[in-house]
Design an enzyme around this catalytic site. Structure first.
Site, short mmCIF file in Angstrom:
data_model
loop_
_atom_site.label_atom_id
_atom_site.label_comp_id
_atom_site.label_asym_id
_atom_site.label_seq_id
_atom_site.Cartn_x
_atom_site.Cartn_y
_atom_site.Cartn_z
N HIS A 120 9.00 13.33 41.29
CA HIS A 120 9.39 12.10 41.96
C HIS A 120 9.42 12.35 43.45
O HIS A 120 9.83 13.43 43.88
CB HIS A 120 10.77 11.62 41.46
CG HIS A 120 11.02 10.19 41.78
ND1 HIS A 120 11.52 9.79 42.99
CD2 HIS A 120 10.81 9.07 41.05
CE1 HIS A 120 11.61 8.47 42.99
NE2 HIS A 120 11.18 8.01 41.84
N ASP A 179 9.88 7.46 33.63
CA ASP A 179 8.77 7.10 32.74
C ASP A 179 8.56 8.10 31.60
O ASP A 179 7.77 7.84 30.70
CB ASP A 179 7.48 6.99 33.55
CG ASP A 179 7.50 5.74 34.40
OD1 ASP A 179 8.02 4.72 33.91
OD2 ASP A 179 7.00 5.78 35.53
N1 ACO Z 1 2.60 17.66 37.36
C1 ACO Z 1 2.13 18.76 37.97
N2 ACO Z 1 2.21 19.01 39.28
C2 ACO Z 1 2.83 18.09 40.03
C3 ACO Z 1 3.37 16.92 39.49
C4 ACO Z 1 3.25 16.71 38.10
N3 ACO Z 1 3.73 15.63 37.51
N4 ACO Z 1 3.93 16.18 40.46
C5 ACO Z 1 3.75 16.88 41.59
N5 ACO Z 1 3.08 18.04 41.33
C6 ACO Z 1 2.74 19.08 42.28
C7 ACO Z 1 1.54 18.69 43.14
O1 ACO Z 1 0.32 19.11 42.57
C8 ACO Z 1 1.85 19.39 44.44
O2 ACO Z 1 1.52 20.74 44.27
P1 ACO Z 1 0.96 21.61 45.51
O3 ACO Z 1 2.11 21.73 46.46
O4 ACO Z 1 0.56 22.92 44.88
O5 ACO Z 1 -0.19 20.85 46.09
C9 ACO Z 1 3.36 19.32 44.54
O6 ACO Z 1 3.82 19.22 43.19
C10 ACO Z 1 3.86 18.13 45.33
O7 ACO Z 1 3.27 16.95 44.78
P2 ACO Z 1 2.98 15.64 45.61
O8 ACO Z 1 1.99 14.81 44.88
O9 ACO Z 1 2.67 16.00 47.04
O10 ACO Z 1 4.44 14.99 45.60
P3 ACO Z 1 4.75 13.46 45.89
O11 ACO Z 1 6.18 13.40 46.24
O12 ACO Z 1 3.77 12.93 46.85
O13 ACO Z 1 4.46 12.78 44.49
C11 ACO Z 1 4.69 11.78 42.36
C12 ACO Z 1 5.41 12.25 43.64
C13 ACO Z 1 3.51 10.86 42.74
C14 ACO Z 1 5.65 10.99 41.49
C15 ACO Z 1 4.16 13.03 41.60
O14 ACO Z 1 5.24 13.87 41.25
C16 ACO Z 1 3.34 12.68 40.37
O15 ACO Z 1 2.12 12.44 40.50
N6 ACO Z 1 3.97 12.62 39.14
C17 ACO Z 1 3.27 12.25 37.95
C18 ACO Z 1 3.12 10.73 37.89
C19 ACO Z 1 4.45 10.04 37.57
O16 ACO Z 1 5.16 10.40 36.65
N7 ACO Z 1 4.73 8.98 38.36
C20 ACO Z 1 5.95 8.16 38.16
C21 ACO Z 1 6.89 8.33 39.32
S1 ACO Z 1 8.38 7.46 39.02
C22 ACO Z 1 8.00 5.90 39.31
O17 ACO Z 1 7.16 5.51 40.09
C23 ACO Z 1 8.72 4.94 38.59
#
Ligand code: ACO
Length: 429
Positions: A307, A364
């Site tokens: 998140h 989710d």
């Molecule tokens: N699985 C694996 N790796 C992940 C995940 C995940 N679910 N989420 C983040 N990471 C990793 C990224 O690859 C990144 O790694 P790196 O530093 O090696 O490049 C690091 O963690 C940071 O990730 P970002 O995408 O930069 O973090 P951000 O805060 O921008 O993204 C988000 C948050 C979009 C929710 C992300 O965690 C994600 O894509 N989760 C999966 C989708 C999801 O469940 N979305 C629902 C969110 S809740 C909602 O909207 C109601």
């Protein structure tokens, strides 16, 4: 909100700028850069708005480190346990819990506005049965502004439009579902409460009596409350951005619905189930799946984890996990996807990849499993999220419209393209 101190910015060349520091009621600090460009010619660059406060707001407080979420000061845990969706909607939109009379007036208004114009039903027939219900929902919500043209006037009765949209989106969502499975639509029943009426429109058929299960009704109430607001998330910011141009409530909310659709936002609940289905179909090797995620194979992510704001735990996920067990056991449903989800969570919470990146289950991760148990099809999950998030979008739109300081949302950029060059006719190139 208090303005206590100031921050000093020293720019290249030694020019200094003193910027006020704003402190919120929960001691959140912000450097107020509203006059920065005017005074210095500089802008700030913050892709993804990771550090940008786009507004002040009195609606929702959330502390991602502590896992705190409060609507208008009330903890989410108390509202999920003791309130219902209509009361929570009233709270978010009006800033206070309703008295008995206010509650009655609000509920009656929602009941009275639950029908959509009969002509709008023709629209449903125009979509192919394979349409994603989010596409239908967003188009229908935009269309509501065509039926209520007074909404184009910012001075028209805002409360009436709020009641209309809150009540009618529920009807549109259920009609879109009925259309997708080829069943006749079920009109709303005035004797039923908000969530029970939704279940009736979704699951009743004309040929037999449908009695709404109180357990299902309670589960839907709780699910919608948990999704009702989440301060400046992607879809809410979209609603504010679109509304800041003067666009009407229906248009602004339709834009929020579209922003919610993406798999990184509200579309994640559908993506979680699709991920779990894929793992189950390919032999339930969730350990291999997790290895693929960690190795970023095909840019895989563990959907339902991580998140932007919560870096410790998502309080909504905690409530949902418990609720998931209760609902499934009450309904006598044994879902192999729940076993896979739980096993994956257990491993991920101990694995250095997820721990070091502060990735925890979000709202989710378990909501989709509950929706499945309630009989809601996968492609309707994000619609359920939209229905829940509606009072939040409305509350933010209203707060923005009523704030005399609101300006049209218009970020700046740092240009990285070509310097000026001159046109050469095609034969001379
Ligand atoms: N699985 C694996 N790796 C992940 C995940 C995940 N679910 N989420 C983040 N990471 C990793 C990224 O690859 C990144 O790694 P790196 O530093 O090696 O490049 C690091 O963690 C940071 O990730 P970002 O995408 O930069 O973090 P951000 O805060 O921008 O993204 C988000 C948050 C979009 C929710 C992300 O965690 C994600 O894509 N989760 C999966 C989708 C999801 O469940 N979305 C629902 C969110 S809740 C909602 O909207 C109601």
């Amino acid at each position: 909100m208090a303005e206590k101190q100031s921050a000093k910015l020293i720019l290249p060349g030694g020019k200094e700028s003193s910027l006020p520091v704003i402190v919120g009621t929960e001691d959140e600090h912000a450097v107020d850069i509203r006059s920065l460009r005017q005074e210095t010619g500089y802008i700030t660059l913050d892709s993804g708005y990771m550090n940008t406060g786009a507004t002040t707001s009195a609606i929702t407080y959330l502390d991602g480190e502590q896992g705190i979420l409060r609507y208008r000061g009330y903890p989410i845990e108390e509202l999920a346990e003791k309130s219902d969706f209509v009361e929570t909607s009233y709270l978010l939109i009006n800033g206070k819990l309703p008295t008995k009379d206010e509650r009655k007036t609000f509920s009656t208004a929602l009941t009275r506005h639950s029908l959509i114009h009969e002509d709008m039903q023709h629209f449903f027939h125009g979509y192919p049965p394979t349409s994603h219900p989010m596409a239908v929902l967003s188009a229908m919500v935009t269309s509501l502004s065509a039926y209520y043209p007074d909404s184009l006037d910012r001075n028209s009765a805002i409360d009436l439009h709020i009641t209309r949209i809150l009540s009618k989106v529920r009807t549109i969502a259920a009609f879109a579902y009925k259309k997708s499975i080829g069943q006749p639509i079920m009109y709303p029943k005035n004797s039923l409460k908000y969530c029970a009426n939704f279940l009736h429109m979704m699951f009743a058929v004309p040929s037999e009596e449908y009695v709404v299960s109180p357990v299902l009704e309670r589960a839907v109430n709780q699910l919608l409350i948990l999704h009702a607001d989440h301060e400046q998330n992607c879809s809410t910011s979209t609603v504010r951005m679109v509304g800041s141009s003067g666009a009407n409530l229906y248009a602004s909310v339709a834009a929020g619905i579209l922003a919610l659709w993406g798999p990184l936002h509200g579309g994640a609940n559908q993506a979680v189930i699709e991920m779990l289905e894929e793992i189950k179909t390919s032999g339930a090797d969730y350990k291999k799946f997790l290895e693929d995620v960690k190795n970023k194979r095909d840019n895989r992510r563990l959907m339902g984890f991580g998140h932007r704001v919560y870096k410790n735990f998502d309080p909504r996920a905690k409530i949902l996990k418990k609720m998931c067990d209760e609902v499934l056991s009450h309904l006598g449903v044994k879902d192999p996807l729940l076993d896979i989800a739980k096993s994956m969570e257990e491993i991920a919470l101990k694995d250095d990849y997820f721990v070091s990146k502060k990735l925890y289950p979000n709202v989710d991760f378990y909501s989709g499993i509950i929706y499945r148990a309630l009989g809601i099809p996968t492609n309707m999950f994000t619609v359920m999220f939209a229905l829940g998030r509606l009072p939040g979008w409305i509350a933010h739109w209203k707060e923005m419209v009523e704030d005399p300081q609101t300006k049209i949302g218009r970020p700046r950029q740092i240009y990285t393209g070509e310097k000026v060059r001159h046109y050469v006719p095609i034969d001379e190139r």
